[in-house]
Design a protein around this motif. Structure first.
Motif, PDB file in Angstrom:
ATOM      1  N   ASP A 142       0.927  -1.110  -0.089  1.00 63.92           N
ATOM      2  CA  ASP A 142      -0.036  -0.017  -0.162  1.00 63.92           C
ATOM      3  C   ASP A 142       0.846   1.190   0.020  1.00 63.92           C
ATOM      4  O   ASP A 142       1.558   1.609   1.049  1.00 63.92           O
ATOM      5  CB  ASP A 142      -0.863  -0.125   1.352  1.00 63.92           C
ATOM      6  CG  ASP A 142      -2.164   1.194   1.194  1.00 63.92           C
ATOM      7  OD1 ASP A 142      -1.962   1.501   0.223  1.00 63.92           O
ATOM      8  OD2 ASP A 142      -2.861   1.201   1.961  1.00 63.92           O
ATOM      9  N   ALA A 143       1.002   1.674  -1.269  1.00 69.09           N
ATOM     10  CA  ALA A 143       1.928   3.025  -1.102  1.00 69.09           C
ATOM     11  C   ALA A 143       1.269   4.025  -0.491  1.00 69.09           C
ATOM     12  O   ALA A 143      -0.023   4.481  -0.678  1.00 69.09           O
ATOM     13  CB  ALA A 143       2.028   3.450  -2.750  1.00 69.09           C
ATOM     14  N   GLU A 144       2.000   4.913   0.212  1.00 70.49           N
ATOM     15  CA  GLU A 144       1.415   5.943   0.903  1.00 70.49           C
ATOM     16  C   GLU A 144       0.980   7.394   0.100  1.00 70.49           C
ATOM     17  O   GLU A 144       1.717   7.535  -1.027  1.00 70.49           O
ATOM     18  CB  GLU A 144       2.551   6.502   2.107  1.00 70.49           C
ATOM     19  CG  GLU A 144       2.187   7.560   3.026  1.00 70.49           C
ATOM     20  CD  GLU A 144       3.180   8.075   4.113  1.00 70.49           C
ATOM     21  OE1 GLU A 144       2.871   8.686   4.625  1.00 70.49           O
ATOM     22  OE2 GLU A 144       4.291   7.190   3.786  1.00 70.49           O
ATOM     23  N   GLY A 145      -0.181   7.810   0.567  1.00 71.17           N
ATOM     24  CA  GLY A 145      -0.698   8.957  -0.025  1.00 71.17           C
ATOM     25  C   GLY A 145      -1.663   8.596  -1.281  1.00 71.17           C
ATOM     26  O   GLY A 145      -2.030   9.604  -1.804  1.00 71.17           O
ATOM     27  N   PHE A 146      -2.022   7.554  -1.323  1.00 77.42           N
ATOM     28  CA  PHE A 146      -2.912   6.966  -2.510  1.00 77.42           C
ATOM     29  C   PHE A 146      -4.026   6.228  -1.828  1.00 77.42           C
ATOM     30  O   PHE A 146      -4.105   4.948  -1.801  1.00 77.42           O
ATOM     31  CB  PHE A 146      -2.267   6.133  -3.644  1.00 77.42           C
ATOM     32  CG  PHE A 146      -1.313   6.903  -4.192  1.00 77.42           C
ATOM     33  CD1 PHE A 146      -1.334   7.804  -5.380  1.00 77.42           C
ATOM     34  CD2 PHE A 146       0.204   6.780  -3.797  1.00 77.42           C
ATOM     35  CE1 PHE A 146      -0.368   8.453  -5.909  1.00 77.42           C
ATOM     36  CE2 PHE A 146       1.226   7.469  -4.446  1.00 77.42           C
ATOM     37  CZ  PHE A 146       1.063   8.418  -5.415  1.00 77.42           C
ATOM     38  N   ASN A 147      -5.079   7.016  -1.384  1.00 74.10           N
ATOM     39  CA  ASN A 147      -6.213   6.498  -0.704  1.00 74.10           C
ATOM     40  C   ASN A 147      -7.366   5.874  -1.501  1.00 74.10           C
ATOM     41  O   ASN A 147      -7.554   6.588  -2.804  1.00 74.10           O
ATOM     42  CB  ASN A 147      -6.588   7.218   0.245  1.00 74.10           C
ATOM     43  CG  ASN A 147      -5.601   7.563   1.342  1.00 74.10           C
ATOM     44  OD1 ASN A 147      -4.667   7.017   1.884  1.00 74.10           O
ATOM     45  ND2 ASN A 147      -5.578   8.892   1.737  1.00 74.10           N
ATOM     46  N   PHE A 148      -8.253   4.812  -1.166  1.00 73.18           N
ATOM     47  CA  PHE A 148      -9.375   4.573  -1.713  1.00 73.18           C
ATOM     48  C   PHE A 148     -10.475   5.516  -0.970  1.00 73.18           C
ATOM     49  O   PHE A 148     -10.243   6.023  -0.001  1.00 73.18           O
ATOM     50  CB  PHE A 148      -9.895   3.044  -1.222  1.00 73.18           C
ATOM     51  CG  PHE A 148      -9.103   2.014  -2.077  1.00 73.18           C
ATOM     52  CD1 PHE A 148      -8.891   2.098  -3.442  1.00 73.18           C
ATOM     53  CD2 PHE A 148      -8.544   0.914  -1.292  1.00 73.18           C
ATOM     54  CE1 PHE A 148      -8.276   1.133  -4.263  1.00 73.18           C
ATOM     55  CE2 PHE A 148      -8.030  -0.253  -1.968  1.00 73.18           C
ATOM     56  CZ  PHE A 148      -7.556   0.136  -3.296  1.00 73.18           C
ATOM     57  N   THR A 149     -11.398   5.829  -2.095  1.00 78.08           N
ATOM     58  CA  THR A 149     -12.350   6.755  -1.562  1.00 78.08           C
ATOM     59  C   THR A 149     -13.270   5.918  -0.527  1.00 78.08           C
ATOM     60  O   THR A 149     -13.590   4.627  -0.628  1.00 78.08           O
ATOM     61  CB  THR A 149     -13.290   7.236  -2.679  1.00 78.08           C
ATOM     62  OG1 THR A 149     -14.111   8.463  -2.230  1.00 78.08           O
ATOM     63  CG2 THR A 149     -14.015   6.129  -3.399  1.00 78.08           C
ATOM     64  N   ALA A 150     -13.907   6.563   0.266  1.00 75.10           N
ATOM     65  CA  ALA A 150     -15.144   6.192   0.852  1.00 75.10           C
ATOM     66  C   ALA A 150     -16.007   5.479   0.357  1.00 75.10           C
ATOM     67  O   ALA A 150     -16.686   5.914  -0.426  1.00 75.10           O
ATOM     68  CB  ALA A 150     -15.561   6.901   2.327  1.00 75.10           C
ATOM     69  N   PRO A 151     -16.282   3.846   0.383  1.00 75.67           N
ATOM     70  CA  PRO A 151     -17.502   3.451  -0.464  1.00 75.67           C
ATOM     71  C   PRO A 151     -18.843   3.824  -0.195  1.00 75.67           C
ATOM     72  O   PRO A 151     -18.985   4.083   1.025  1.00 75.67           O
ATOM     73  CB  PRO A 151     -17.240   1.936  -0.188  1.00 75.67           C
ATOM     74  CG  PRO A 151     -16.345   1.695   1.458  1.00 75.67           C
ATOM     75  CD  PRO A 151     -15.607   2.976   1.463  1.00 75.67           C
ATOM     76  N   ARG A 152     -19.553   3.799  -1.045  1.00 77.16           N
ATOM     77  CA  ARG A 152     -21.039   4.017  -1.037  1.00 77.16           C
ATOM     78  C   ARG A 152     -21.970   2.862  -1.136  1.00 77.16           C
ATOM     79  O   ARG A 152     -21.624   1.975  -2.015  1.00 77.16           O
ATOM     80  CB  ARG A 152     -21.425   5.279  -1.932  1.00 77.16           C
ATOM     81  CG  ARG A 152     -22.774   5.726  -2.002  1.00 77.16           C
ATOM     82  CD  ARG A 152     -22.963   6.882  -2.951  1.00 77.16           C
ATOM     83  NE  ARG A 152     -23.257   5.982  -4.405  1.00 77.16           N
ATOM     84  CZ  ARG A 152     -24.517   5.602  -4.886  1.00 77.16           C
ATOM     85  NH1 ARG A 152     -25.596   5.764  -4.127  1.00 77.16           N
ATOM     86  NH2 ARG A 152     -24.610   5.016  -6.134  1.00 77.16           N
ATOM     87  N   ARG A 153     -22.702   3.048  -0.406  1.00 76.59           N
ATOM     88  CA  ARG A 153     -23.769   1.665  -0.542  1.00 76.59           C
ATOM     89  C   ARG A 153     -24.794   1.899  -1.359  1.00 76.59           C
ATOM     90  O   ARG A 153     -25.694   2.874  -1.552  1.00 76.59           O
ATOM     91  CB  ARG A 153     -24.429   1.401   0.734  1.00 76.59           C
ATOM     92  CG  ARG A 153     -23.180   0.780   1.821  1.00 76.59           C
ATOM     93  CD  ARG A 153     -22.720  -0.263   1.641  1.00 76.59           C
ATOM     94  NE  ARG A 153     -21.848  -0.562   2.583  1.00 76.59           N
ATOM     95  CZ  ARG A 153     -21.057  -1.834   2.680  1.00 76.59           C
ATOM     96  NH1 ARG A 153     -21.116  -2.710   1.639  1.00 76.59           N
ATOM     97  NH2 ARG A 153     -20.196  -2.166   3.385  1.00 76.59           N
ATOM     98  N   LEU A 154     -24.868   1.216  -2.399  1.00 76.60           N
ATOM     99  CA  LEU A 154     -25.951   1.249  -3.618  1.00 76.60           C
ATOM    100  C   LEU A 154     -27.308   0.830  -2.861  1.00 76.60           C
ATOM    101  O   LEU A 154     -27.506  -0.161  -2.501  1.00 76.60           O
ATOM    102  CB  LEU A 154     -25.575   0.528  -4.605  1.00 76.60           C
ATOM    103  CG  LEU A 154     -26.610   0.565  -5.938  1.00 76.60           C
ATOM    104  CD1 LEU A 154     -26.121   1.917  -6.620  1.00 76.60           C
ATOM    105  CD2 LEU A 154     -25.835  -0.667  -7.009  1.00 76.60           C
ATOM    106  N   PRO A 155     -28.377   1.570  -3.370  1.00 73.34           N
ATOM    107  CA  PRO A 155     -29.670   1.428  -2.552  1.00 73.34           C
ATOM    108  C   PRO A 155     -30.232   0.210  -3.211  1.00 73.34           C
ATOM    109  O   PRO A 155     -29.995  -0.314  -4.535  1.00 73.34           O
ATOM    110  CB  PRO A 155     -30.765   2.593  -3.049  1.00 73.34           C
ATOM    111  CG  PRO A 155     -29.653   3.789  -3.402  1.00 73.34           C
ATOM    112  CD  PRO A 155     -28.193   3.135  -3.815  1.00 73.34           C
TER     113      PRO A 155
END
Length: 305
Positions: A142-155
């Motif tokens: 996991d390279a520092e500084g490259f984050n996954f976005t917060a996942p959204r729950r699909l309705p």
């Protein structure tokens, strides 16, 4: 996302470290001679273990013919670096040799490759497959500084509508290829029949993945697709007995048919092998229909499963 492998045996941890090393070495070799800036600056940003080894419910049953795969998401910094032939086939080939010849690893390695931009777009759209990876996966790198976005729950209603569209497209398509295979058999065209059966199976597996996760990797490899689908819907294992050499050979001939049945003069499949394949393609189709209709008619989960 977790970063600990403590639930895995030490031997498995060593094998995964070997896989990581191979991926970096082969990616470096693939990009080293590039002349364009995006190629020279190509980076692996993340390697994520997902699936049964990440969850802790992997299976290793050599007698019964079941062996869970190492499923790894590779995340790169440029979409052009996701081209599998140009950048990842050498790593895949080397890992296959490590499995079958060098015995450096004990399980097949399945790779899917996406850019960070694409993965984050999938998370923002609430794709269950990628949400599961982020919430259940384990970072091998996991390279520092490259984050996954917060996942959204699909309705749930939106997820069900999308899944129904996938089913309505892919299941009839699979049935059509199976019918074409049977026609080719009746007209003594075994190689064409084998290819058509391959296409039917490929579409059935894509159907399962799209209905259950709203995502399917761009792959024609039946063993890869089978592994992913059986991980999600274990009942699909019933379609392909693995105990005997004949059963394993028939599936292997089906797997090879995508290329060899069309282009190789050496590809051959007997009437007995083709009949067995057809019988089990039909069984897979019935299992897929039951699983997908059950999913679509049941209570759609509010969270990924």
């Amino acid at each position: 996302m977790r970063d600990q492998l403590d639930h895995l045996p030490q031997s498995t941890q060593r094998e995964l470290a070997h896989v990581v090393r191979v991926l970096f070495e082969e990616f470096d070799a693939a990009t080293r001679l590039g002349t364009q800036k995006w190629n020279k600056q190509g980076r692996i940003l993340k390697l994520v273990l997902y699936g049964s080894y990440a969850r802790g419910d992997w299976v290793s049953d050599p007698v019964g013919g079941y062996q869970s795969d190492y499923d790894i998401l590779v995340v790169v910094n440029d979409e052009r670096l996701t081209d599998f032939v140009d950048y990842w086939s050498p790593a895949e080939d080397r890992l296959m040799r490590d499995l079958t010849i060098n015995k450096a690893i004990s399980a097949p390695v399945n790779l899917i490759v996406h850019s960070l931009t694409d993965v984050n777009a999938q998370l923002e759209r609430g794709r269950p497959f990628f949400v599961d990876i982020v919430t259940q996966g384990i970072a091998l790198y996991d390279a520092e500084g490259f984050n996954f976005t917060a996942p959204r729950r699909l309705p749930p209603d939106a997820a069900r509508i999308e899944a129904e569209k996938h089913f309505d497209e892919w299941f009839p398509s699979a049935d059509g290829f199976r019918a074409q295979a049977e026609f080719a058999m009746q007209n003594s065209r075994p190689k064409i029949a084998a290819f058509e059966y391959h296409q039917a199976v490929e579409r059935l597996y894509h159907c399962v993945l799209l209905v259950f996760t709203l995502y399917s990797p761009k792959s024609h490899k039946l063993n890869f697709l089978r592994s992913h689908c059986e991980d999600i819907v274990p009942s699909l294992k019933e379609a392909w007995p693995r105990e005997g050499k004949f059963e394993r050979r028939c599936f292997e001939l089906l797997r090879l048919a995508y290329v060899n049945a069309r282009y190789s003069d050496h590809y051959a499949i007997t009437d007995e092998e083709l009949a067995w394949a057809g019988e089990h393609v039909a069984k897979l189709q019935a299992l897929v229909e039951a699983a997908c209709t059950g999913r679509l008619q049941g209570d759609w989960p509010t969270d990924t499963e």
